[in-house]
Design a protein around this motif. Structure first.
Motif, PDB file in Angstrom:
ATOM      1  N   ALA A  78       0.867  -1.181   0.000  1.00 32.33           N
ATOM      2  CA  ALA A  78       0.000   0.000   0.000  1.00 32.33           C
ATOM      3  C   ALA A  78       0.898   1.223   0.000  1.00 32.33           C
ATOM      4  CB  ALA A  78      -0.916  -0.002   1.219  1.00 32.33           C
ATOM      5  N   VAL A  79       0.482   2.258  -0.748  1.00 33.90           N
ATOM      6  CA  VAL A  79       1.347   3.411  -0.972  1.00 33.90           C
ATOM      7  C   VAL A  79       0.678   4.687  -0.475  1.00 33.90           C
ATOM      8  CG1 VAL A  79       2.618   4.718  -2.726  1.00 33.90           C
ATOM      9  CG2 VAL A  79       2.269   2.259  -3.018  1.00 33.90           C
ATOM     10  N   ALA A  80       1.452   5.500   0.247  1.00 36.99           N
ATOM     11  CA  ALA A  80       0.972   6.808   0.695  1.00 36.99           C
ATOM     12  C   ALA A  80       1.374   7.854  -0.347  1.00 36.99           C
ATOM     13  CB  ALA A  80       1.572   7.156   2.053  1.00 36.99           C
ATOM     14  N   HIS A  81       0.596   8.936  -0.422  1.00 35.16           N
ATOM     15  CA  HIS A  81       0.857   9.937  -1.462  1.00 35.16           C
ATOM     16  C   HIS A  81       1.801  11.039  -1.021  1.00 35.16           C
ATOM     17  CE1 HIS A  81      -1.979   7.852  -3.899  1.00 35.16           C
ATOM     18  NE2 HIS A  81      -2.811   7.838  -2.877  1.00 35.16           N
ATOM     19  N   SER A 339       3.290  10.016  -5.693  1.00 38.61           N
ATOM     20  CA  SER A 339       3.639  10.543  -4.363  1.00 38.61           C
ATOM     21  C   SER A 339       4.465  11.806  -4.544  1.00 38.61           C
ATOM     22  CB  SER A 339       4.460   9.535  -3.554  1.00 38.61           C
ATOM     23  OG  SER A 339       3.777   8.315  -3.416  1.00 38.61           O
ATOM     24  N   GLU A 340       4.457  12.630  -3.532  1.00 40.66           N
ATOM     25  CA  GLU A 340       5.239  13.875  -3.622  1.00 40.66           C
ATOM     26  C   GLU A 340       5.693  14.298  -2.235  1.00 40.66           C
ATOM     27  OE1 GLU A 340       2.375  16.982  -4.866  1.00 40.66           O
ATOM     28  OE2 GLU A 340       2.190  17.488  -2.735  1.00 40.66           O
ATOM     29  N   SER A 341       6.768  15.081  -2.214  1.00 38.61           N
ATOM     30  CA  SER A 341       7.077  15.843  -1.019  1.00 38.61           C
ATOM     31  C   SER A 341       7.545  17.228  -1.436  1.00 38.61           C
ATOM     32  CB  SER A 341       8.149  15.178  -0.156  1.00 38.61           C
ATOM     33  OG  SER A 341       8.359  16.028   0.972  1.00 38.61           O
ATOM     34  N   LEU A 342       6.721  18.228  -1.102  1.00 40.68           N
ATOM     35  CA  LEU A 342       7.115  19.609  -1.349  1.00 40.68           C
ATOM     36  C   LEU A 342       7.821  20.206  -0.132  1.00 40.68           C
ATOM     37  CD1 LEU A 342       5.294  19.195  -3.807  1.00 40.68           C
ATOM     38  CD2 LEU A 342       4.551  21.561  -3.545  1.00 40.68           C
ATOM     39  N   HIS A 343       7.902  19.392   0.915  1.00 39.41           N
ATOM     40  CA  HIS A 343       8.551  19.839   2.150  1.00 39.41           C
ATOM     41  C   HIS A 343       9.983  20.333   1.905  1.00 39.41           C
ATOM     42  CE1 HIS A 343       8.521  19.991   6.524  1.00 39.41           C
ATOM     43  NE2 HIS A 343       9.677  19.373   6.556  1.00 39.41           N
ATOM     44  N   GLY A 349      14.038  25.272   0.862  1.00 43.25           N
ATOM     45  CA  GLY A 349      14.431  26.000  -0.341  1.00 43.25           C
ATOM     46  C   GLY A 349      15.138  25.111  -1.346  1.00 43.25           C
ATOM     47  N   TRP A 350      14.910  23.794  -1.265  1.00 48.25           N
ATOM     48  CA  TRP A 350      15.546  22.848  -2.182  1.00 48.25           C
ATOM     49  C   TRP A 350      14.535  22.406  -3.236  1.00 48.25           C
ATOM     50  CZ3 TRP A 350      17.543  19.282   2.346  1.00 48.25           C
ATOM     51  CH2 TRP A 350      18.481  20.011   3.113  1.00 48.25           C
ATOM     52  N   ALA A 351      14.955  21.455  -4.078  1.00 49.02           N
ATOM     53  CA  ALA A 351      14.022  20.917  -5.065  1.00 49.02           C
ATOM     54  C   ALA A 351      13.012  20.007  -4.363  1.00 49.02           C
ATOM     55  CB  ALA A 351      14.791  20.129  -6.114  1.00 49.02           C
ATOM     56  N   PRO A 352      11.761  20.017  -4.825  1.00 49.23           N
ATOM     57  CA  PRO A 352      10.785  19.068  -4.280  1.00 49.23           C
ATOM     58  C   PRO A 352      11.016  17.690  -4.891  1.00 49.23           C
ATOM     59  CG  PRO A 352       9.784  20.347  -6.029  1.00 49.23           C
ATOM     60  CD  PRO A 352      11.200  20.867  -5.881  1.00 49.23           C
ATOM     61  N   LEU A 353      10.378  16.669  -4.343  1.00 49.90           N
ATOM     62  CA  LEU A 353      10.483  15.319  -4.903  1.00 49.90           C
ATOM     63  C   LEU A 353       9.101  14.843  -5.335  1.00 49.90           C
ATOM     64  CD1 LEU A 353      12.883  13.652  -2.296  1.00 49.90           C
ATOM     65  CD2 LEU A 353      13.455  14.460  -4.605  1.00 49.90           C
ATOM     66  N   PHE A 354       9.094  14.099  -6.464  1.00 50.68           N
ATOM     67  CA  PHE A 354       7.852  13.508  -6.953  1.00 50.68           C
ATOM     68  C   PHE A 354       8.155  12.057  -7.316  1.00 50.68           C
ATOM     69  CE2 PHE A 354       7.959  17.994  -7.968  1.00 50.68           C
ATOM     70  CZ  PHE A 354       6.742  18.448  -7.467  1.00 50.68           C
ATOM     71  N   ALA A 355       7.198  11.171  -7.072  1.00 54.08           N
ATOM     72  CA  ALA A 355       7.432   9.763  -7.409  1.00 54.08           C
ATOM     73  C   ALA A 355       6.274   9.211  -8.214  1.00 54.08           C
ATOM     74  CB  ALA A 355       7.626   8.938  -6.142  1.00 54.08           C
ATOM     75  N   TRP A 356       6.602   8.283  -9.082  1.00 51.52           N
ATOM     76  CA  TRP A 356       5.618   7.571  -9.888  1.00 51.52           C
ATOM     77  C   TRP A 356       5.923   6.092  -9.729  1.00 51.52           C
ATOM     78  CZ3 TRP A 356       1.147   8.882 -11.566  1.00 51.52           C
ATOM     79  CH2 TRP A 356       0.500   8.167 -12.587  1.00 51.52           C
ATOM     80  N   ARG A 357       4.971   5.350  -9.241  1.00 53.52           N
ATOM     81  CA  ARG A 357       5.256   3.976  -8.887  1.00 53.52           C
ATOM     82  C   ARG A 357       4.277   3.019  -9.548  1.00 53.52           C
ATOM     83  NH1 ARG A 357       6.589   1.479  -3.411  1.00 53.52           N
ATOM     84  NH2 ARG A 357       6.094  -0.681  -3.787  1.00 53.52           N
TER      85      ARG A 357
END
Ligand SMILES: [Zn+2]
Length: 734
Positions: A78-81, A339-343, A349-357
């Motif tokens: 199971a995957v969290a977003h 999934s993503e993390s804009l944190h 002030g860094w790049a955000p991360l995005f995932a495609w699974r």
């Protein structure tokens, strides 16, 4: 453009079929019709799937979750977003990813009304709806209460000096609250309506400090927290399942996991590896195949359609799909998970991360994108990006297509025009909305060491060892001046060190960068007040109140300014506004109680403090103040009970010890009073009041020498006490 399309092709048929089935009454396995089921959604914060016995962890103490998995279906994957509480829960509760609901980080976002919640569906269908949450990011002001008849977000004050007050409720108390609500609604005869309840537990979140009974036999403190939640969930399930009413559908999942050091990350929030985005998902109830382990990949967005399906409610358009057939043993085609993390972007002030699974592969979009073959590399240690460039590019295109197609609503908290202008001038507006991903900035992989230092030597010690935190945070800011989170944490450390002007300087710097959150503004207001700038504090807080009309904290801070200005009517008005926003807000009750004391209204003061104690029987400050009110209003028996509880919880509570000793002495219990007076002398400063009380009580017991000793000490502190001097003379001791 629509945020998500209507299903087409074979899916349309499958959904139509599901709908047709759902519109009829649910059938039990034996073919008999049963009533509409009650539905329980449980989310356990920060719970990795691989720390549960049913997911193969040998050292686990999770008998209740394991038993649930045995009689229900446990989704293998199971995957969290998002690896963050608010965005991930928003997806679970609405059925859309952060691209659809716009909640991109904790705090600073409010779930927009365009994102319908499953509680709204249940309520509309005639369900009673209730929620019991345990962590600050899910407070009602962030919009998670929409659709719930009852939303219990009472978080006790807590006494962990490292953290702000009111951040967490432990699982035992959350279960108590849910059970009490069940009792009350049963007594009110409301049980004829079906029930939808959401219970959220927060314990596995850092810091890991489980009660001793849960720690016994646990392989780590984190495991101990999980064992504790399991036991408390067991209590809740036992009670719900023992009721004679409707059948029960239970779905348990988590908002995200915990890195526990993997990939260099201590906790969660930055990375999108499986340590934090892979969660458990277990469903049990009628029609679920006992002991099934569906291979179909489950996602947070599937929870809403799944629960609506089980309840026989009409399906509606979400980004997810019902997993009911998978839980009944059918293999569904896998659907990819976003999934993503804009944190990293918003806080560092860094790049955000995005995932495609997909079922087999995961792409992590970053300045240096990564690709993992999950079948052979579940731990995501061998980046296959350079070995498999075709797959990498194909997955990047797919991710990009999904992101560009989304129309993400703005969920940022309302800001006033002036702030908006300033944000726009700095290019911030829209940066967190549906805009294409920012590809620039530091790759979080290169910054994780800074995150660890910030966590260990900054955040966790900002309140307890502020000078140490200030040194480390200053060093971090020198290395990476864009780390806004370091700036706001340093402001907290400055405040803890009593360096209010320095705290104000850091917060004004954040303001200049257009990054002053509502929480930051409250800290700014408090530091201005503590630094003696009441007028400026009022201005900041009033502006924050205008921009965040549902946020109680700036009203509480403004009330503190009014109290200092001795404008008690204005203070009272501010506290009353807080109660309108958050009935039973303990700080507002406390403030109104204190004002009533000043105004000599003991009954009103007593009522306010009593309500706090009712909500949180361990609130020592309220127990003490209520005890003092009871002493003053001539109710010593009640006072003694309250003050004894206060002293048990906080043995060095000087005020409670003094009033307890006095109440005991006044109730003819002099021999019990004396040792309490003596304890009071040991923990707090000597005062004539304590010494005279001790002297008089010793005298009652015939201890003339002891009485004289206490009176002599008292006269040393203040020689102008003619009555004490004359008593001492009568004792024959000049
Ligand atoms: Zn969380």
């Amino acid at each position: 453009m629509k945020p998500f399309g209507r299903p087409r092709g074979p899916f349309a048929f499958a959904i139509a079929l599901t709908l047709a089935m759902a519109c009829g009454r649910a059938k039990a396995p034996g073919g008999t019709t049963h009533a509409t089921p009650d539905v329980l959604l449980v989310t356990i914060d920060t719970l990795r799937a691989d720390r549960l016995g049913c997911y193969g962890y040998a050292a686990a103490h999770t008998p209740n979750l394991d038993a649930l998995a045995r009689r229900g279906a446990r989704f293998a994957v199971a995957v969290a977003h998002a690896p963050l509480t608010a965005p991930s829960h928003a997806s679970i509760l609405t059925g859309v990813t952060p691209l659809g609901h716009g909640v991109r980080d904790n705090g600073a976002y409010v779930l927009p009304s365009s994102a319908r919640t499953l509680a709204e569906d249940f309520r509309q269908a005639g369900y009673r709806t209730a929620a019991f949450v345990s962590g600050f990011p899910l407070k009602r002001r962030f919009g998670f209460d929409r659709g719930f008849d009852s939303y219990d977000d009472h978080l006790p004050r807590g006494k962990d000096a490292r953290r702000t007050a009111y951040v967490e409720r432990t699982a035992d108390r959350t279960t108590d609250a849910a059970l009490a609500w069940l009792d009350a609604s049963g007594a009110a005869g409301e049980t004829r309506k079906p029930l939808f309840a959401w219970v959220h537990y927060f314990d596995p979140h850092a810091p890991y400090e489980a009660p001793a009974e849960a720690m016994a036999g646990a392989a780590s403190p984190y495991d101990g927290e999980i064992a504790f939640v399991d036991a408390q969930l067991g209590r809740l399930l036992q009670r719900l399942e023992s009721r004679p009413q409707a059948p029960l559908v239970v779905l348990v999942t988590a908002d995200h996991g915990e890195s526990l050091g993997e990939h260099g990350e201590d906790t969660h929030g930055i990375f999108l590896y499986d340590a934090t985005v892979r969660v458990p998902l277990i469903v049990a109830g009628p029609e679920v195949r006992e002991g099934a382990v569906p291979e179909t990949v489950a996602r947070g967005i599937d929870v809403t359609p799944t629960l609506l399906d089980y309840a026989g409610l009409p399906a509606r358009t979400t980004m997810g799909r019902s997993l009911r057939r998978a839980a009944a043993g059918e293999r569904l085609a896998d659907e990819p998970a976003y999934s993503e993390s804009l944190h990293p972007q918003l806080q560092y002030g860094w790049a955000p991360l995005f995932a495609w699974r997909t079922a087999k592969h995961k792409l992590i979009e970053a300045p240096r994108p990564e690709l993992y073959d999950l079948d052979v590399d579940a731990a995501e240690q061998k980046d296959a990006a350079s070995r498999d460039p075709q797959r990498l590019e194909a997955m990047r295109r797919e991710l990009s297509r999904v992101m560009t197609a989304a129309t993400t609503p703005s969920a940022e908290t309302a800001v006033d025009a002036e702030t908006k202008e300033r944000l726009a001038a700095l290019g911030y507006v829209g940066s967190a909305g549906g805009a294409p991903p920012v590809r620039t900035g530091k790759d979080p992989k290169d910054g994780i060491g800074l995150v660890t230092r910030l966590g260990r030597n900054g955040m966790t010690v900002a309140r307890t060892e502020p000078e140490k935190a200030i040194r480390e945070l200053t060093a971090l800011l020198r290395e990476d001046p864009g780390m806004l989170v370091a700036l706001r944490t340093r402001a907290v450390a400055f405040a803890a060190a009593g360096r209010h002007a320095d705290a104000v300087r850091d917060l004004r710097e954040l303001e200049k960068k257009g990054a002053l959150s509502a929480e930051d503004a409250v800290v700014l207001g408090d530091n201005l007040r503590l630094g003696g700038h009441g007028k400026e504090a009022s201005a900041v807080l009033e502006k924050t109140i205008r921009a965040n009309p549902t946020f109680a904290q700036p009203l509480l801070s403004l009330a503190a300014v009014h109290v200092e200005e001795r404008d008690l009517a204005a203070a009272s008005a501010a506290y009353t506004k807080v109660l309108a926003l958050e009935p039973d807000n303990p700080e507002a009750l406390r403030g109104l109680g204190d004002l009533a004391v000043v105004q000599g209204d003991a009954a009103q003061a007593g009522a306010r403090y009593a309500r706090i104690v009712e909500l949180d029987p361990t609130d020592v400050a309220a127990l003490t103040k209520l005890g003092v009110v009871k002493v003053r209003t001539g109710a010593p028996a009640e006072a003694i009970q309250l003050l004894q509880r206060a002293v048990e919880l906080d043995p060095k509570n000087a005020e409670a010890l003094l009033y307890l000793a006095g109440a005991l002495a006044a109730s003819g219990r002099a021999s019990e009073a004396v040792p309490v007076f003596e304890r009071r002398l040991a923990v707090g400063p000597r005062s004539t009041m304590v010494l005279n009380g001790l002297g008089l009580t010793r005298l009652q017991l015939g201890d003339r020498g002891g009485a004289a000793a206490a009176f002599r000490e008292s006269l040393k502190l203040d020689p102008r006490q003619p009555e004490i001097a004359s008593t001492l003379r009568e004792l024959g001791q000049p």
